[in-house]
Scaffold this active site. Structure first.
Site, PDB file in Angstrom:
ATOM      1  N   GLU A  44     -15.052   7.998   5.883  1.00 47.13           N
ATOM      2  CA  GLU A  44     -13.698   8.155   6.422  1.00 47.13           C
ATOM      3  C   GLU A  44     -12.912   6.861   6.191  1.00 47.13           C
ATOM      4  O   GLU A  44     -13.366   5.770   6.552  1.00 47.13           O
ATOM      5  CB  GLU A  44     -13.702   8.503   7.918  1.00 47.13           C
ATOM      6  CG  GLU A  44     -12.281   8.765   8.424  1.00 47.13           C
ATOM      7  CD  GLU A  44     -12.212   9.344   9.842  1.00 47.13           C
ATOM      8  OE1 GLU A  44     -13.067   9.019  10.677  1.00 47.13           O
ATOM      9  OE2 GLU A  44     -11.268  10.136  10.087  1.00 47.13           O
ATOM     10  N   GLY A  46      -9.907   4.725   7.350  1.00 47.63           N
ATOM     11  CA  GLY A  46      -9.149   4.625   8.600  1.00 47.63           C
ATOM     12  C   GLY A  46     -10.086   4.727   9.785  1.00 47.63           C
ATOM     13  O   GLY A  46     -10.454   5.809  10.228  1.00 47.63           O
ATOM     14  N   ASP A  70     -11.695   0.214   6.536  1.00 45.39           N
ATOM     15  CA  ASP A  70     -10.448  -0.136   7.215  1.00 45.39           C
ATOM     16  C   ASP A  70      -9.983  -1.508   6.757  1.00 45.39           C
ATOM     17  O   ASP A  70     -10.806  -2.363   6.416  1.00 45.39           O
ATOM     18  CB  ASP A  70     -10.603  -0.118   8.740  1.00 45.39           C
ATOM     19  CG  ASP A  70      -9.276   0.150   9.441  1.00 45.39           C
ATOM     20  OD1 ASP A  70      -9.073   1.270   9.960  1.00 45.39           O
ATOM     21  OD2 ASP A  70      -8.417  -0.773   9.460  1.00 45.39           O
ATOM     22  N   SER A  89      -8.709  -2.841   1.546  1.00 47.38           N
ATOM     23  CA  SER A  89      -7.578  -1.907   1.497  1.00 47.38           C
ATOM     24  C   SER A  89      -7.861  -0.733   0.567  1.00 47.38           C
ATOM     25  O   SER A  89      -8.362  -0.912  -0.546  1.00 47.38           O
ATOM     26  CB  SER A  89      -6.329  -2.624   1.018  1.00 47.38           C
ATOM     27  OG  SER A  89      -5.298  -1.679   0.823  1.00 47.38           O
ATOM     28  N   GLN A  90      -7.467   0.430   1.021  1.00 44.13           N
ATOM     29  CA  GLN A  90      -7.654   1.640   0.221  1.00 44.13           C
ATOM     30  C   GLN A  90      -6.726   1.660  -0.993  1.00 44.13           C
ATOM     31  O   GLN A  90      -6.868   2.546  -1.843  1.00 44.13           O
ATOM     32  CB  GLN A  90      -7.444   2.896   1.078  1.00 44.13           C
ATOM     33  CG  GLN A  90      -6.019   3.115   1.514  1.00 44.13           C
ATOM     34  CD  GLN A  90      -5.823   4.395   2.310  1.00 44.13           C
ATOM     35  OE1 GLN A  90      -5.253   4.357   3.379  1.00 44.13           O
ATOM     36  NE2 GLN A  90      -6.292   5.529   1.835  1.00 44.13           N
ATOM     37  N   HIS A 115      -1.801   6.200   5.140  1.00 44.10           N
ATOM     38  CA  HIS A 115      -0.943   7.378   4.902  1.00 44.10           C
ATOM     39  C   HIS A 115       0.284   7.110   4.047  1.00 44.10           C
ATOM     40  O   HIS A 115       1.210   7.925   4.028  1.00 44.10           O
ATOM     41  CB  HIS A 115      -0.489   8.030   6.219  1.00 44.10           C
ATOM     42  CG  HIS A 115      -1.608   8.367   7.144  1.00 44.10           C
ATOM     43  ND1 HIS A 115      -2.681   9.132   6.751  1.00 44.10           N
ATOM     44  CD2 HIS A 115      -1.819   8.051   8.443  1.00 44.10           C
ATOM     45  CE1 HIS A 115      -3.514   9.258   7.766  1.00 44.10           C
ATOM     46  NE2 HIS A 115      -3.022   8.605   8.805  1.00 44.10           N
ATOM     47  N   GLU A 140      -5.551  13.757   5.089  1.00 47.36           N
ATOM     48  CA  GLU A 140      -4.765  14.262   6.228  1.00 47.36           C
ATOM     49  C   GLU A 140      -3.473  13.487   6.465  1.00 47.36           C
ATOM     50  O   GLU A 140      -3.239  12.450   5.855  1.00 47.36           O
ATOM     51  CB  GLU A 140      -5.615  14.341   7.499  1.00 47.36           C
ATOM     52  CG  GLU A 140      -6.196  13.056   7.981  1.00 47.36           C
ATOM     53  CD  GLU A 140      -7.274  13.317   9.048  1.00 47.36           C
ATOM     54  OE1 GLU A 140      -8.202  14.113   8.802  1.00 47.36           O
ATOM     55  OE2 GLU A 140      -7.182  12.693  10.120  1.00 47.36           O
TER      56      GLU A 140
HETATM   57  C1  LIG Z   1      -4.656   6.802  11.975  1.00 45.94           C
HETATM   58  S1  LIG Z   1      -5.677   5.395  12.121  1.00 45.94           S
HETATM   59  C2  LIG Z   1      -7.275   6.081  11.889  1.00 45.94           C
HETATM   60  C3  LIG Z   1      -7.698   6.952  13.004  1.00 45.94           C
HETATM   61  C4  LIG Z   1      -9.144   7.287  13.057  1.00 45.94           C
HETATM   62  N1  LIG Z   1      -9.629   7.882  11.833  1.00 45.94           N
HETATM   63  C5  LIG Z   1      -9.358   8.234  14.199  1.00 45.94           C
HETATM   64  O1  LIG Z   1      -9.406   9.447  13.949  1.00 45.94           O
HETATM   65  O2  LIG Z   1      -9.460   7.782  15.329  1.00 45.94           O
HETATM   66  C6  LIG Z   1      -5.324   4.562  10.649  1.00 45.94           C
HETATM   67  C7  LIG Z   1      -6.199   3.378  10.324  1.00 45.94           C
HETATM   68  O3  LIG Z   1      -5.978   3.056   8.964  1.00 45.94           O
HETATM   69  C8  LIG Z   1      -6.064   1.667   8.796  1.00 45.94           C
HETATM   70  N2  LIG Z   1      -5.338   1.286   7.580  1.00 45.94           N
HETATM   71  C9  LIG Z   1      -4.006   1.090   7.393  1.00 45.94           C
HETATM   72  N3  LIG Z   1      -3.755   0.713   6.143  1.00 45.94           N
HETATM   73  C10 LIG Z   1      -4.939   0.674   5.488  1.00 45.94           C
HETATM   74  C11 LIG Z   1      -5.327   0.351   4.157  1.00 45.94           C
HETATM   75  N4  LIG Z   1      -4.441  -0.007   3.248  1.00 45.94           N
HETATM   76  N5  LIG Z   1      -6.634   0.441   3.843  1.00 45.94           N
HETATM   77  C12 LIG Z   1      -7.555   0.792   4.763  1.00 45.94           C
HETATM   78  N6  LIG Z   1      -7.248   1.101   6.041  1.00 45.94           N
HETATM   79  C13 LIG Z   1      -5.956   1.055   6.403  1.00 45.94           C
HETATM   80  C14 LIG Z   1      -5.439   1.104  10.061  1.00 45.94           C
HETATM   81  O4  LIG Z   1      -5.917  -0.224  10.292  1.00 45.94           O
HETATM   82  C15 LIG Z   1      -5.907   2.111  11.114  1.00 45.94           C
HETATM   83  O5  LIG Z   1      -7.082   1.659  11.748  1.00 45.94           O
END
Ligand SMILES: C[S@@+](CC[C@H](N)C(=O)[O-])C[C@H]1O[C@@H](n2cnc3c(N)ncnc32)[C@H](O)[C@@H]1O
Length: 260
Positions: A44, A46, A70, A89-90, A115, A140
């Site tokens: 997953e 995030g 993350d 970073s993704q 997203h 998603e």
């Molecule tokens: C919507 S939350 C994830 C929620 C989690 N999957 C849950 O269901 O509880 C989004 C996460 O994506 C991470 N995020 C934001 N930009 C990112 C990136 N470029 N690469 C990886 N993770 C990232 C943020 O730090 C955050 O923790």
């Protein structure tokens, strides 16, 4: 209505925080259920507070291996048995390439990261081939494709939704009569594409060349009308071929055959 196991877990959750839209649970359960008895690998993107990774571990059982990605370095502290977290970073292709060397091919990938359009597209481009041949790719919060702040916008170039519309063409690459659409690795590895409110699910399966059969007794005389416009389509194809030849001739400044 009876809640599925994921909903039961979510609505009674007193472990780490989970952030999900409520209509996602039915979709997850529909596609993930068949993996529950197996030793699966889930990734997953995030992690947030780590709650969803714990939920997957509970749902798929102790034989499953759960990975998270993350950008927030603090997420590393959320690791536990069978939950491993990578920080990066993704949208960093070299980081994702390294991940592929560190984890086995995955059964289920869930993109619930930042997203933005580039994050979703880069992640798909880099990680889709790391899904097992019977695995699932789920992205998603696709509604961000309609939100300016994420790089979205209705029919705007470069949104993940616009990008994913090409998947429909590639699914049918085998039938194409034009060189601009050919059978490719997507055609040969994808069984189905499902769109829901804010979710796309891509199911992989080994490709078998489609076979058409007619079985049974003929009962009536055929009354088959050719589809309308076949002649026009053939002419359009010829026209586009001639235009291309014309362009090449012009490019090389060859005179004598300039077709208009
Ligand atoms: C919507 S939350 C994830 C929620 C989690 N999957 C849950 O269901 O509880 C989004 C996460 O994506 C991470 N995020 C934001 N930009 C990112 C990136 N470029 N690469 C990886 N993770 C990232 C943020 O730090 C955050 O923790």
């Amino acid at each position: 209505m009876k809640m599925n196991d994921l909903e039961l877990y979510f609505y009674h959750n007193d472990h780490r925080l989970i952030d999900k839209w409520s209509h996602y649970f039915e979709i997850y359960d529909q596609y993930f259920n068949k993996f529950r008895t197996k030793e699966i690998v889930l990734l997953e993107i995030g992690v947030f507070q780590g709650g969803s990774l714990q939920m997957w571990k509970h749902y798929f059982g102790s034989n499953s291996k759960i990975y998270g990605i993350d950008i927030n370095p603090n997420c590393k502290n959320l690791e536990e048995d069978n939950i491993e977290i990578f920080i990066g970073s993704q949208s960093d292709r070299s980081f994702l390439k390294k991940i592929k060397q560190q984890i086995p091919q995955v059964d289920i990938l869930i993109d619930d990261g930042g997203h933005t359009m580039s994050q979703q597209i880069i992640t798909f481009k880099e990680l889709f081939d790391h899904i097992k041949e019977t695995g699932i790719y789920l992205c998603e919060d696709l509604h961000t494709s309609y939100q300016i702040i994420y790089g979205g916008g209705y029919r705007r170039n470069g949104t993940f939704i616009e990008y994913s519309k090409n998947f429909i063409d590639h699914l049918h690459g085998h039938y194409s009569e034009q060189s601009s659409l050919k059978t490719n690795s997507f055609t040969k590895s994808v069984k189905s594409i499902h769109y829901y409110d804010s979710i796309i699910v891509i199911e992989k399966a080994p490709w078998v060349e489609p076979q058409r059969s007619t079985i049974g007794e003929t009962c009536i005389t055929d009354y088959y009308q050719k589809p309308q416009g076949v002649k026009k389509i053939k002419w359009d194809l010829k026209k586009s071929l001639l235009l291309r030849i014309n362009k090449i001739l012009r490019l090389f400044k060859i005179k004598g055959f300039i077709w208009k």
